[in-house]
Design an enzyme around this catalytic site. Structure first.
Site, PDB file in Angstrom:
ATOM      1  N   CYS A 150      11.943  -8.484  12.156  1.00  0.00           N
ATOM      2  CA  CYS A 150      12.479  -9.366  11.119  1.00  0.00           C
ATOM      3  C   CYS A 150      11.458  -9.364   9.976  1.00  0.00           C
ATOM      4  O   CYS A 150      10.377  -9.944  10.107  1.00  0.00           O
ATOM      5  CB  CYS A 150      12.645 -10.748  11.735  1.00  0.00           C
ATOM      6  SG  CYS A 150      13.439 -11.917  10.636  1.00  0.00           S
ATOM      7  N   CYS A 200       0.800  -1.234   0.000  1.00  0.00           N
ATOM      8  CA  CYS A 200       0.000   0.000   0.000  1.00  0.00           C
ATOM      9  C   CYS A 200       0.828   1.276   0.000  1.00  0.00           C
ATOM     10  O   CYS A 200       0.270   2.372  -0.064  1.00  0.00           O
ATOM     11  CB  CYS A 200      -0.936   0.009   1.205  1.00  0.00           C
ATOM     12  SG  CYS A 200      -0.083   0.298   2.764  1.00  0.00           S
TER      13      CYS A 200
HETATM   14 FE    FE Z   1       0.507  -1.831   3.613  1.00  0.00          FE
END
Ligand code: FE
Length: 133
Positions: free
Chosen positions: A122, A53
């Site tokens: 991580c 996004c």
């Molecule tokens: Fe996102």
């Protein structure tokens, strides 16, 4: 970009927009093989955005060499950018890291990181997009 505006797309839309690897990680919670990701050893300065996004997730200033083969950060760019969830899969109790904006799976956070936070985010390379500066 406002990280509070949630992005929701259908599974078919995600499948179309993301590469197969990105789809498997972001939408299905897969983990890329260690030492294979684009950003495992990257030291370039910049902002790591969500590959799903575009939300700003991590800054290169907080990236460190963890030896794990995955990009590792000691904190998110802003705390609100990510969402933490208890993950009991694979017979382990871990904390999953999810993009708050699109709910894409990013990786896990562990408590064996360096100073100043002691945390180790991580993160899968393919869930990230580095915008260099
Ligand atoms: Fe996102």
């Amino acid at each position: 970009m406002d990280t509070k505006d949630e992005v929701s797309k259908t599974d078919a839309q995600w499948r179309e927009e993301l590469s197969p690897d990105q789809y498997a990680v972001l939408r299905k919670g897969a983990t890329e093989a260690p030492f294979t990701g684009e950003y495992a050893f990257t030291k370039d300065a910049g902002v790591y955005r969500c590959a799903g996004c575009g939300a700003e997730l991590f800054d290169s200033d907080t990236k460190f060499e963890s030896g794990t083969g995955w990009p590792s950060f000691y904190e998110p760019k802003v705390a609100e950018a990510v969402e933490l969830r208890r993950d009991r899969s694979l017979a382990m109790v871990r904390t999953e890291v999810v993009c708050r904006r699109c709910k894409g799976h990013l990786g896990h956070v562990f408590e064996d990181g360096p100073r100043p936070t002691g945390e180790r985010y991580c993160i899968n390379s393919c869930a990230l997009d580095l915008e260099t500066r």
